[in-house]
Write an enzyme that holds these catalytic residues in place. Sequence first.
Site, PDB file in Angstrom:
ATOM      1  N   CYS A 137      38.396  48.969  36.569  1.00  7.36           N
ATOM      2  CA  CYS A 137      39.478  48.588  37.477  1.00  7.36           C
ATOM      3  C   CYS A 137      39.724  47.081  37.441  1.00  7.36           C
ATOM      4  O   CYS A 137      39.022  46.319  38.109  1.00  7.36           O
ATOM      5  CB  CYS A 137      39.159  49.044  38.890  1.00  7.36           C
ATOM      6  SG  CYS A 137      40.395  48.515  40.077  1.00  7.36           S
ATOM      7  N   CYS A 140      40.560  45.498  40.812  1.00  8.10           N
ATOM      8  CA  CYS A 140      39.415  45.291  41.718  1.00  8.10           C
ATOM      9  C   CYS A 140      38.570  44.107  41.237  1.00  8.10           C
ATOM     10  O   CYS A 140      38.112  43.308  42.036  1.00  8.10           O
ATOM     11  CB  CYS A 140      38.488  46.501  41.749  1.00  8.10           C
ATOM     12  SG  CYS A 140      39.317  48.077  41.752  1.00  8.10           S
ATOM     13  N   ASP A 141      38.326  44.036  39.939  1.00  6.97           N
ATOM     14  CA  ASP A 141      37.308  43.116  39.429  1.00  6.97           C
ATOM     15  C   ASP A 141      37.848  41.964  38.587  1.00  6.97           C
ATOM     16  O   ASP A 141      37.104  41.059  38.224  1.00  6.97           O
ATOM     17  CB  ASP A 141      36.295  43.901  38.570  1.00  6.97           C
ATOM     18  CG  ASP A 141      35.653  45.027  39.369  1.00  6.97           C
ATOM     19  OD1 ASP A 141      35.470  44.841  40.580  1.00  6.97           O
ATOM     20  OD2 ASP A 141      35.361  46.076  38.790  1.00  6.97           O
TER      21      ASP A 141
END
Length: 313
Positions: A137, A140-141
């Site tokens: 992701c 997200c990261d």
Amino acid sequence: MAEHVHCLIIGSGPAGYTAAVYAARANLKPVLYTGNQPGGQLTITTDVENYPGYPDGIEGPQMMMHFQKQAERFGTEVRYSMINKVDFKGPVHKVWAEDGTEIHADTVVVSTGASAKWLGIDKEKFFAENGGGVSACAVCDGFFYKGKEVAVVGAGDTAAEEALYLSNLCPKVHMIVRRDEMRASQIMQDRVKKKENIIIHWNSNTKELLGDKEITGIKIQNSKTEEITEIPLSGFFVAIGHKPNTDIFKGWLDMDETGYIITKADSSKTNIDGVFASGDAQDHVYRQAVTAAGTGCMAALDAERYLGEKGIV
Ligand code: NDP
């Protein structure tokens, strides 16, 4: 003591929440279990530009908050927990939550969605689970890799979206594409190809992840020339599609060979009376938020009819 509900909805993506809106408005007093990713896959996406009703687009997490609010407004009870066991033997469907709660549901709407797939190569899991620079992701990261060189594997819309997102944070983004064309929609391909800092490696497979505690590079092999190239990098994003979250229904619900639940033509009905399926758990073709929402609506209407026909409500 088991709890009794008319309509249990499992999953909190567009399918689950749409089913909840319809079931709640039909006075079925639905109980919805969110699963371990409340809001589903859209909570890990950036802008959603193709959901009707949002002319300027909307961020995925915000859209899912709207879905939830709308479902709760009509009386849906949302529980932040997982369902981890079912027993669909009898007319009342037995379901267990992770805290041990036993629920007897007249109808069940399965809208458990799908989860990211992994390549299955050495060190991938280790790096992913230990902050070693492998992720599924980018949204997200990705921030952790600001200013660093990264790669995205895959060539669908997700991979294109992740590469574009990362290209605004990172000096160089390598896209590892296993064929000589991309599966992503034309508009996303065009955007990717226009970005100067996205380098597409066609006909390439990831052979090895380098590094001990953290990833330091990858080895890719060209399937036409067999040439191996080493790319030093700090982040590796896997965006190669999804697997339906249907394991707990194995043995109860009919599925295809990849685990997608089979529904009867023109309905959300499964092989078990009173159990309905919607969203990505049963759709490997369209997999869009709007189609998931549509099938969530179908499932709630089918559940309502089933309850009416049985004289339950
Ligand atoms: P897809 O299944 O569409 O694409 C998966 C990609 O990964 C394909 O390019 C596939 O290659 C590649 N792949 C699969 N396995 C491997 C492997 N072992 N090694 C290397 N590459 C591999 O998944 P997505 O998650 O991209 O998209 C799912 C659905 O969601 C689609 O319908 C998509 O349109 C939609 N979506 C829409 C978005 C939007 O509209 N904003 C954003 C994201 C997704 P190959 O092509 O060779 O099979």
